[in-house]
Each structure stands twice: as C-alpha cells, then as structure tokens.
Design an enzyme around this catalytic site. Sequence first.
Site, mmCIF file in Angstrom:
data_model
loop_
_atom_site.group_PDB
_atom_site.id
_atom_site.type_symbol
_atom_site.label_atom_id
_atom_site.label_comp_id
_atom_site.label_asym_id
_atom_site.label_seq_id
_atom_site.Cartn_x
_atom_site.Cartn_y
_atom_site.Cartn_z
ATOM 1 N N SER A 11 0.669 -1.328 -0.052
ATOM 2 C CA SER A 11 -0.045 0.086 0.119
ATOM 3 C C SER A 11 1.188 1.170 0.116
ATOM 4 C CB SER A 11 -1.069 0.186 1.023
ATOM 5 O OG SER A 11 -2.016 0.887 1.055
ATOM 6 N N HIS A 27 -7.730 -5.163 -0.848
ATOM 7 C CA HIS A 27 -6.538 -4.520 -0.482
ATOM 8 C C HIS A 27 -6.443 -4.897 0.881
ATOM 9 C CE1 HIS A 27 -3.992 -0.814 -0.651
ATOM 10 N NE2 HIS A 27 -4.113 -0.900 0.773
ATOM 11 N N ASP A 53 -9.758 -4.046 -5.083
ATOM 12 C CA ASP A 53 -8.933 -2.920 -4.517
ATOM 13 C C ASP A 53 -9.144 -1.593 -5.481
ATOM 14 O OD1 ASP A 53 -7.213 -1.299 -3.254
ATOM 15 O OD2 ASP A 53 -5.469 -2.536 -3.732
#
Length: 310
Positions: free
Chosen positions: A154, A278, A248
């Site tokens: 991320s 995610h 995501d």
Amino acid sequence: MRPAQTDELADPELTAFVEAARAPGPSVRELGAAAVRRAQRERVMARPRGPELAEVSDRDAAGVPVRVYRPGSVRRGTVVYAHGGMWTIGDLDSHDRVCRRLAATTGATVVAVDYRRAPEHPWPAAVDDVLTAITWASEDGDAGGGPLVVMGDSAGGHLVALACLRLRDAGGPMPGAQVLVCPNTDLTLSLPSTRTLATGWGLDVDDVAWGVEGWVPDPGMRARPDVSPLFAQVGGLPRAVVVTAEYDPLRDEGDAYAARLVEAGVPVTHRREPGMVHGFLTLDTVSPAAAAAGERVFADVAALMESPVV
C-alpha cells in the site's frame, strides 16, 4: 459507488469480513489520525503474533527506528520492508506478524522501517526515512547481508517505489529488486478503479484521499514524478514484483505502474490476485484465501533471493 454483491470474493471468510466492514460508522476523516491509530493498535493486540524467530530486535538505523527479524544463523539475503497505512497509520507493531511470516517463509533477514508519518511529518519525510534504512541495511553487515530486496504494501509500496527512483537518480548502489503489493502510485486518485470500487471493499477511496491530503497537502504537487511514481520515467529501475488485488480501489494504478515498468524494459512479475481485496497481507488470520495470497508473495520474494540477478 460500489457493486452490491460480494459473492465473487475469494472465500466465504473474506466475504464476511468485507460485508462486516460495510456496516455504518464514522470514516477515518471523521475520526482523525489519533483515534484511527488507537483502533489499529487494539486490532493488532487481538491478533496472534506470528512465527517465533531466532532473533527480533529494535535497532537504530542512522536515526531511523527499525525492527530486525532474523529467522536463523544462515543469511539468505535482506528485505527492507515499509508498512502500509495511508502514510498516517501503521507502525512496527501493525506489520510485525507480516514481517515474521516473511522472514520465516523466505529465510531472509527482514528490516522493518518505522518511518515518520503524516500529518505530523508530510512529504518527503517518509521517503527520506525509507532511503536511510535501505542505505543502512546495505552498508551494515550486521543488519542483514546478502542480496537486498526492498518491499512495501500500500503506502509502503509507494514509498519503496519513490525510494528506488531517488536511488537511481543519485547514481548510487541499487537494491536487487523491489516488491510492491497493492501499491499507491497515483496520488491524484484518477484511475477508473478509484470510482468503480470507491466504497465497500475494505478500503474506501475517501480514506485514501484523507491520507493523501495529510501527506501532500498541496494538490498541485500530487502529479509530480517525485510524489506519484506513475508519472515518473521508470527506466533503469530494479526488477520488480507487482501484486494487485481484483477488488482494490488502488488496483488500476498498481497495474498501470507494472505496465510502465515493462514498457521501460524493467523485468517485471505482475499478478492480479483474483477475488482479493486491499491489505490482504494482514488478513491471513481472517481468510484462508488471503493467507494463500500472502504466501504467494512470500514465494516471489524467496525466488528473488535465489536469482543470480539480485
């Protein structure tokens, strides 16, 4: 807007997790950084710690706090790891289980970076800290040794990508490879998946926007190549593993960055995990499918350690 159905997610456990996350409640924007950090700490305390390792120690990497994970006496290489968390949350404890699993599975020494977070420390503080940790790990033989891989999920993937760009431009030694899992690469949040998957899949785009606003308060900076790697010239970067997730909102920017790397002649392994959301690296205790997806990433890292290119 979001699709209403979750029946295409990878397993029933992940479906239940996402549907529970859709329950009404305050957003991170409404809660603020301090409250969101407290809630994350509570979740971490309720989670099993992860594999026992030969050594886990907190160290000082030229002024940047790091946690070093050693699976054993045989050193198969070093992974410098930057955690996710919208540049605002996440710390050494939030990803302790991920780093333990990574070290145990790959046999590599893992150096987790406790970089400075927004909004207290806006861009480029976190990139500076990740760069410092990479340099420390590459120069301090006691830190790790062997092939050096840089990795992040991320926002951490975003920081690793920016760090590699800066190392290339400085003309210094480069990591052997970069591993980017569900990375942010476009802080303008302009690609289609940020609209089609905007809410209801475990990560809401407005939450990401809140993190972006804290880390890069000036909107005019967000398309700069030293802020959003998707807009950078990416030739000459280390070989890459880029893993994205089907459900995501950051999916398209991760896929697009992998494509940019390929176009520039960088060797790339790119996989979009089907039915996944995610942050799956931290969902192994929630979903067997998420655990398996994480193991595939760790296998990618192990393969890099065995490669003569790294």
